[in-house]
Design a protein around this motif. Structure first.
Motif, short mmCIF file in Angstrom:
data_model
loop_
_atom_site.label_atom_id
_atom_site.label_comp_id
_atom_site.label_asym_id
_atom_site.label_seq_id
_atom_site.Cartn_x
_atom_site.Cartn_y
_atom_site.Cartn_z
N ALA A 1 89.50 -24.80 -21.22
CA ALA A 1 88.67 -25.98 -20.96
C ALA A 1 87.82 -26.33 -22.19
N GLY A 2 87.45 -25.33 -22.97
CA GLY A 2 86.62 -25.57 -24.15
C GLY A 2 87.36 -26.17 -25.33
N ILE A 3 88.69 -26.06 -25.33
CA ILE A 3 89.46 -26.58 -26.47
C ILE A 3 90.36 -27.75 -26.08
N SER A 4 90.20 -28.27 -24.85
CA SER A 4 91.05 -29.38 -24.42
C SER A 4 90.30 -30.28 -23.45
N TYR A 5 90.87 -31.45 -23.21
CA TYR A 5 90.34 -32.36 -22.20
C TYR A 5 91.50 -33.18 -21.65
N GLU A 6 91.31 -33.72 -20.47
CA GLU A 6 92.32 -34.54 -19.82
C GLU A 6 92.03 -36.01 -20.09
N GLU A 7 93.07 -36.76 -20.42
CA GLU A 7 92.93 -38.17 -20.74
C GLU A 7 93.90 -38.96 -19.86
N PRO A 8 93.44 -40.07 -19.26
CA PRO A 8 94.36 -40.86 -18.43
C PRO A 8 95.49 -41.45 -19.28
N VAL A 9 96.66 -41.59 -18.67
CA VAL A 9 97.83 -42.10 -19.38
C VAL A 9 98.05 -43.56 -18.99
N TYR A 10 98.26 -44.40 -20.01
CA TYR A 10 98.55 -45.81 -19.81
C TYR A 10 99.83 -46.16 -20.56
N ARG A 11 100.49 -47.21 -20.12
CA ARG A 11 101.66 -47.71 -20.86
C ARG A 11 101.45 -49.19 -21.16
N ARG A 12 102.07 -49.64 -22.25
CA ARG A 12 101.98 -51.04 -22.64
C ARG A 12 103.04 -51.83 -21.89
N VAL A 13 102.63 -52.90 -21.26
CA VAL A 13 103.55 -53.76 -20.52
C VAL A 13 103.45 -55.15 -21.15
N PRO A 14 104.59 -55.74 -21.50
CA PRO A 14 104.55 -57.08 -22.10
C PRO A 14 103.96 -58.11 -21.14
N VAL A 15 103.14 -59.00 -21.69
CA VAL A 15 102.62 -60.12 -20.91
C VAL A 15 103.65 -61.23 -21.01
N THR A 16 104.05 -61.77 -19.88
CA THR A 16 105.07 -62.82 -19.88
C THR A 16 104.48 -64.14 -19.38
N GLU A 17 105.16 -65.20 -19.73
CA GLU A 17 104.77 -66.53 -19.25
C GLU A 17 106.05 -67.34 -19.04
N GLU A 18 105.95 -68.29 -18.16
CA GLU A 18 107.10 -69.15 -17.90
C GLU A 18 106.98 -70.41 -18.73
N GLN A 19 108.12 -70.82 -19.31
CA GLN A 19 108.15 -72.03 -20.13
C GLN A 19 109.29 -72.93 -19.65
N GLU A 20 109.09 -74.20 -19.85
CA GLU A 20 110.10 -75.19 -19.47
C GLU A 20 110.89 -75.53 -20.73
N ARG A 21 112.20 -75.29 -20.71
CA ARG A 21 113.05 -75.62 -21.85
C ARG A 21 114.33 -76.28 -21.34
N ALA A 22 114.58 -77.44 -21.83
CA ALA A 22 115.78 -78.20 -21.47
C ALA A 22 115.92 -78.34 -19.97
N GLY A 23 114.81 -78.58 -19.31
CA GLY A 23 114.84 -78.77 -17.88
C GLY A 23 114.97 -77.49 -17.08
N GLU A 24 114.93 -76.34 -17.75
CA GLU A 24 115.07 -75.05 -17.08
C GLU A 24 113.81 -74.22 -17.29
N THR A 25 113.38 -73.49 -16.30
CA THR A 25 112.21 -72.62 -16.42
C THR A 25 112.70 -71.23 -16.81
N ILE A 26 112.19 -70.75 -17.94
CA ILE A 26 112.55 -69.40 -18.39
C ILE A 26 111.28 -68.57 -18.58
N THR A 27 111.45 -67.25 -18.52
CA THR A 27 110.33 -66.33 -18.73
C THR A 27 110.43 -65.75 -20.13
#
Length: 163
Positions: free
Chosen positions: A19-45
């Protein structure tokens, strides 16, 4: 040697060392942020971009069951000499204590935690140091196993058949 007159006290002292030489750290992951766009009359992510054109990400907690996963971060690498220094023991004291009834599981578990740390290091840039520690302290050997078993000789039989 500090007062370690029971396996429970030794276990408590070993836990304090780790316990004196270590500590616990929460684990996170990177997730891409997405958005929907209108292209040529079609909605894409598509992946969202910041004002400089770099992809945007958000952090998401990694779960282990229903609880957040944690990873052990080491302030300093665990070692048997470090543990013995903390306990105020010598190698000989440790070997004798390991032979006593009730103490063996506590000693084995401490050694396994140190060994597990070095095994995890094999997958990093510090692999050569981990390989050295595993070879010296834990008896790991990367040499090919020696041939064992019975050796059958056919020379005399083949000579008899040739006659």
């Amino acid at each position: 040697m500090k007062r370690l007159d029971s396996p429970a006290r030794l276990g408590s002292a070993v836990r304090r060392y780790f316990a004196g030489i270590s500590y616990e750290e929460p684990v996170y992951r990177r997730v891409p942020v997405t958005e929907e766009q209108e292209r040529a009359g079609e909605t894409i992510t598509v992946q969202a971009l910041d004002s400089y054109g770099h992809p945007l990400y958000r952090l998401e907690a990694v779960l282990h069951g229903k609880r957040q996963a944690t990873a052990t971060q080491w302030i300093e690498p665990p070692s048997l000499p470090g543990l013995l220094l903390e306990l105020g023991m010598s190698d000989t004291d440790w070997a004798e204590l390991r032979q006593q009834a009730g103490y063996e599981p506590v000693c084995r578990r401490a050694e396994q935690r140190i060994e597990a740390f070095h095994v995890r290091q094999l997958a990093t840039s510090r692999a050569s140091g981990a390989k050295y520690a595993l070879g010296c302290k834990f008896g790991w050997n990367d040499a090919a196993p020696k041939e064992s078993g019975a050796r059958v000789e056919f020379e005399s039989t083949m000579q008899d058949m040739a006659k």
